[in-house]
Design an enzyme around this catalytic site. Structure first.
Site, PDB file in Angstrom:
ATOM      1  N   GLY A  77     -21.279 -32.434  24.527  1.00 14.77           N
ATOM      2  CA  GLY A  77     -19.833 -32.187  24.366  1.00 14.77           C
ATOM      3  C   GLY A  77     -19.272 -33.328  24.125  1.00 14.77           C
ATOM      4  N   PRO A  79     -16.941 -36.766  24.966  1.00 17.04           N
ATOM      5  CA  PRO A  79     -16.959 -37.856  25.902  1.00 17.04           C
ATOM      6  C   PRO A  79     -15.819 -37.301  27.033  1.00 17.04           C
ATOM      7  CG  PRO A  79     -16.768 -38.889  23.503  1.00 17.04           C
ATOM      8  CD  PRO A  79     -16.573 -37.416  23.413  1.00 17.04           C
ATOM      9  N   THR A  81     -15.658 -34.824  29.077  1.00 20.50           N
ATOM     10  CA  THR A  81     -15.555 -33.547  29.563  1.00 20.50           C
ATOM     11  C   THR A  81     -16.412 -33.197  30.658  1.00 20.50           C
ATOM     12  OG1 THR A  81     -17.467 -33.178  27.636  1.00 20.50           O
ATOM     13  CG2 THR A  81     -15.293 -32.517  27.052  1.00 20.50           C
ATOM     14  N   GLY A  82     -17.201 -34.312  31.403  1.00 22.46           N
ATOM     15  CA  GLY A  82     -17.698 -34.012  32.537  1.00 22.46           C
ATOM     16  C   GLY A  82     -19.199 -33.946  32.634  1.00 22.46           C
ATOM     17  N   LYS A  83     -20.006 -34.274  31.494  1.00 29.21           N
ATOM     18  CA  LYS A  83     -21.377 -33.978  31.430  1.00 29.21           C
ATOM     19  C   LYS A  83     -22.277 -34.734  32.477  1.00 29.21           C
ATOM     20  CE  LYS A  83     -21.352 -35.613  27.183  1.00 29.21           C
ATOM     21  NZ  LYS A  83     -19.906 -35.665  26.996  1.00 29.21           N
ATOM     22  N   THR A  84     -21.714 -36.025  32.869  1.00 30.05           N
ATOM     23  CA  THR A  84     -22.255 -36.850  33.835  1.00 30.05           C
ATOM     24  C   THR A  84     -22.126 -36.266  35.244  1.00 30.05           C
ATOM     25  OG1 THR A  84     -21.947 -39.010  32.244  1.00 30.05           O
ATOM     26  CG2 THR A  84     -22.585 -39.178  34.960  1.00 30.05           C
ATOM     27  N   HIS A 299      17.101 -37.604  12.913  1.00 30.40           N
ATOM     28  CA  HIS A 299      15.903 -37.179  12.557  1.00 30.40           C
ATOM     29  C   HIS A 299      15.198 -36.322  13.602  1.00 30.40           C
ATOM     30  CE1 HIS A 299      11.771 -37.403  10.145  1.00 30.40           C
ATOM     31  NE2 HIS A 299      11.597 -37.146  11.410  1.00 30.40           N
ATOM     32  N   GLU A 300      15.097 -37.092  14.874  1.00 26.18           N
ATOM     33  CA  GLU A 300      14.444 -36.384  15.794  1.00 26.18           C
ATOM     34  C   GLU A 300      15.315 -35.256  16.284  1.00 26.18           C
ATOM     35  OE1 GLU A 300      11.383 -37.193  16.136  1.00 26.18           O
ATOM     36  OE2 GLU A 300      11.435 -38.819  15.342  1.00 26.18           O
ATOM     37  N   ASP A 375       5.434 -36.138   8.877  1.00 32.64           N
ATOM     38  CA  ASP A 375       5.788 -34.929   9.016  1.00 32.64           C
ATOM     39  C   ASP A 375       5.533 -34.135   7.876  1.00 32.64           C
ATOM     40  OD1 ASP A 375       7.039 -35.549  11.237  1.00 32.64           O
ATOM     41  OD2 ASP A 375       9.142 -35.646  10.215  1.00 32.64           O
TER      42      ASP A 375
HETATM   43  P1  ADP Z   1     -18.985 -37.348  30.153  1.00 35.03           P
HETATM   44  O1  ADP Z   1     -20.152 -37.770  30.945  1.00 35.03           O
HETATM   45  O2  ADP Z   1     -18.814 -35.871  29.764  1.00 35.03           O
HETATM   46  O3  ADP Z   1     -18.461 -38.508  29.115  1.00 35.03           O
HETATM   47  P2  ADP Z   1     -17.989 -37.746  32.850  1.00 35.03           P
HETATM   48  O4  ADP Z   1     -18.550 -36.754  33.687  1.00 35.03           O
HETATM   49  O5  ADP Z   1     -18.287 -39.153  32.806  1.00 35.03           O
HETATM   50  O6  ADP Z   1     -17.703 -37.309  31.159  1.00 35.03           O
HETATM   51  O7  ADP Z   1     -16.209 -37.662  33.443  1.00 35.03           O
HETATM   52  C1  ADP Z   1     -15.532 -38.742  33.593  1.00 35.03           C
HETATM   53  C2  ADP Z   1     -14.463 -38.362  34.751  1.00 35.03           C
HETATM   54  O8  ADP Z   1     -13.640 -37.430  34.094  1.00 35.03           O
HETATM   55  C3  ADP Z   1     -15.171 -37.799  35.879  1.00 35.03           C
HETATM   56  O9  ADP Z   1     -15.867 -38.857  36.808  1.00 35.03           O
HETATM   57  C4  ADP Z   1     -14.226 -36.886  36.373  1.00 35.03           C
HETATM   58  O10 ADP Z   1     -13.428 -37.586  37.480  1.00 35.03           O
HETATM   59  C5  ADP Z   1     -13.304 -36.525  35.440  1.00 35.03           C
HETATM   60  N1  ADP Z   1     -13.485 -35.008  35.019  1.00 35.03           N
HETATM   61  C6  ADP Z   1     -14.268 -34.738  33.986  1.00 35.03           C
HETATM   62  N2  ADP Z   1     -14.432 -33.567  33.714  1.00 35.03           N
HETATM   63  C7  ADP Z   1     -14.140 -33.145  34.836  1.00 35.03           C
HETATM   64  C8  ADP Z   1     -13.834 -31.588  35.305  1.00 35.03           C
HETATM   65  N3  ADP Z   1     -14.359 -30.550  34.728  1.00 35.03           N
HETATM   66  N4  ADP Z   1     -13.444 -31.451  36.622  1.00 35.03           N
HETATM   67  C9  ADP Z   1     -13.190 -32.786  37.291  1.00 35.03           C
HETATM   68  N5  ADP Z   1     -13.004 -33.878  37.066  1.00 35.03           N
HETATM   69  C10 ADP Z   1     -13.371 -34.169  35.749  1.00 35.03           C
HETATM   70 ZN    ZN Z   2       9.799 -36.421  11.978  1.00 36.37          ZN
HETATM   71 MG    MG Z   3     -21.066 -39.587  30.810  1.00 36.52          MG
END
Ligand code: ADP
Ligand code: ZN
Ligand code: MG
Length: 428
Positions: A77, A79, A81-84, A299-300, A375
């Site tokens: 997924g 970067p 997103t919480g994989k680690t 514009h805005e 735009d």
């Molecule tokens: P990845 O390994 O996917 O790049 P990480 O696990 O390193 O992402 O996420 C980085 C930080 O973002 C985590 O240490 C956490 O603090 C925060 N984080 C990411 N996803 C979540 C989640 N689902 N819930 C809570 N914190 C999250």
């Molecule tokens: Zn505009």
């Molecule tokens: Mg990671």
């Protein structure tokens, strides 16, 4: 030259002389604080992983039933997103040791060092079993062989081979789960994905609005928020933010509140931080002529007024004429509710809203400017997609032109055969 490269320090300050000693960070289970509750949202992901946790806790139960537990779990997924975090939580929930190593550690190492590191890492993990071995950024070593540029091929290949040898060597009594993470599953060597290796793949999704709210709640725990802060509103405004972005946002807000000598973080600081993370810092010092300010204001305001007059699914979030990045100002808007689809009316409303800036210039200043460039790109893209992808034009109702991947490869499309006639192309 040779001396230089040998003396070079690796990232964590260890000399590369420590050949073979694995520098996987061993985590004592007692210090392992990360639990599934620390990972907001990701319900499906956690559900899938809880089987792995259960196996690490009670391998006997599975073995007696003759069940084969996956050896390798690949999390993939975007970067941040919480994989680690999820991998740590698996070890945390099971109360087992967690061995961490990153594929990028192996890049630019001397040939042979990577493989011996992998060997000693797995030896340690076996000694401490049950345990989790986590290989972060596995694509750095696990790219399709023969693909990619530059040197270091040999080293990568040897490292990858050693990982495969270790995994193949597990027997029924090995209580080790190998987890890996990547954001590029498409470039991985097929050998890694074969049965008995990383055959369990779990996609870690971008968070939706509810999940973003839950993530914000977790990271707001140790931060005093003022009463006016609505994390729901922040969640709605942060489409496309990952967990890491949201954590960063709240941290920025806390820093700002400290700079303002406040005891609490206010909604203004949270939204400022949100736009800062999204758009980059404001260019407050840039000197603007009254003429430019007037043009940008109309514009805005044009965008904001048209949005307000047409749309019932989005609302104006912020209008500013302070320049950021390339833009002289911007009008930010957000959905009233999270949505996964757009109706025809929603798309037309978005086109109208995009054209509101230029329309206002014309009405109130009598001339139009280049300020509408992005735009126009935006609303032309929508119009093109309505006709070609969504079958939403009057003339070609319910028809689709070209395939999904068209135009991804610029320059390549020149030689591609168009699946519709020149007349149709002209009509489109
Ligand atoms: P990845 O390994 O996917 O790049 P990480 O696990 O390193 O992402 O996420 C980085 C930080 O973002 C985590 O240490 C956490 O603090 C925060 N984080 C990411 N996803 C979540 C989640 N689902 N819930 C809570 N914190 C999250
Ligand atoms: Zn505009
Ligand atoms: Mg990671």
């Amino acid at each position: 030259m040779i001396l230089m490269s040998i003396m070079r320090q690796s990232k964590d300050g260890n000399s590369v002389f420590s050949f073979g000693n694995n520098k996987a960070r061993l985590t004592n289970p007692n210090d392992m604080k990360v639990k599934f509750a620390d990972v907001a949202g990701s319900l499906e992901e956690k559900e899938e992983l809880s089987e792995i946790v259960d196996f690490l806790k009670a391998p006997k139960k599975y073995r007696e039933l003759g069940a084969k537990i996956p050896k390798g779990v690949l999390l993939y997924g975007a970067p941040g997103t919480g994989k680690t975090l999820l991998a740590r939580a698996v070890a945390g929930e099971a109360g087992v040791k967690f061995f961490y190593i990153s594929g990028s550690d192996f890049v630019e190492m001397l040939v042979g060092v990577g493989a011996s590191r992998v060997r000693s890492l797995f030896a340690d993990a076996k000694r401490e079993a049950p345990s989790v071995v986590f290989i972060d950024e596995i694509d750095a070593v696990g790219r399709k062989r023969g693909a990619g540029l530059g040197g270091g091929q040999d080293e990568r290949e040897q490292t990858l081979n050693q990982i495969l040898v270790e995994m193949d060597g597990f027997d029924v009594n090995t209580n080790i789960i190998v987890m890996a993470a990547t954001n590029r599953v498409d470039v991985l060597d097929p050998a890694l994905l074969r049965p008995g290796r990383f055959d369990r793949r779990i996609m870690v999704n971008m968070p939706d609005a509810d999940e973003r709210e839950a993530i914000l709640k977790i990271h707001a725990k140790n931060k005093p928020l003022a009463k006016d802060v609505s994390l729901r509103e922040v969640a709605l405004s942060t489409v496309g933010f990952t967990g890491a972005d949201l954590e960063n946002l709240l941290n920025e807000a806390a820093l700002m509140a400290a700079r303002h000598n406040n005891k609490e973080i206010s909604m203004l600081e949270v939204t400022d931080a949100m736009f800062r993370v999204q758009m980059g810092p404001q260019k407050n010092s840039k000197k603007l002529s009254d003429k430019v300010k007037k043009l940008t204001s109309y514009h805005e305001a044009g965008h904001a007024v048209v949005l307000r007059a047409t749309s019932d699914f989005e609302k104006v979030d912020r209008v500013t004429i302070i320049p950021v990045g390339q833009a002289g100002g911007y009008t930010a808007y957000k959905p009233i509710e999270d949505t996964d689809y757009y109706t025809e009316k929603m798309l037309l409303d978005t086109i109208k809203m995009s054209l509101g800036g230029r329309a206002a210039e014309e009405i109130f200043l009598g001339e139009i400017s280049t300020g509408a460039a992005s735009d126009l790109r935006h609303c032309n893209d929508i119009a093109k997609n309505m006709i070609k992808r969504y079958g939403l034009s009057k003339k070609f109702r319910n028809m689709v032109f070209g395939d999904e991947n068209e135009e991804v490869f610029l320059g390549y499309s020149m030689g591609q055969v168009q699946s519709y006639s020149e007349q149709t192309a002209a009509a489109i």
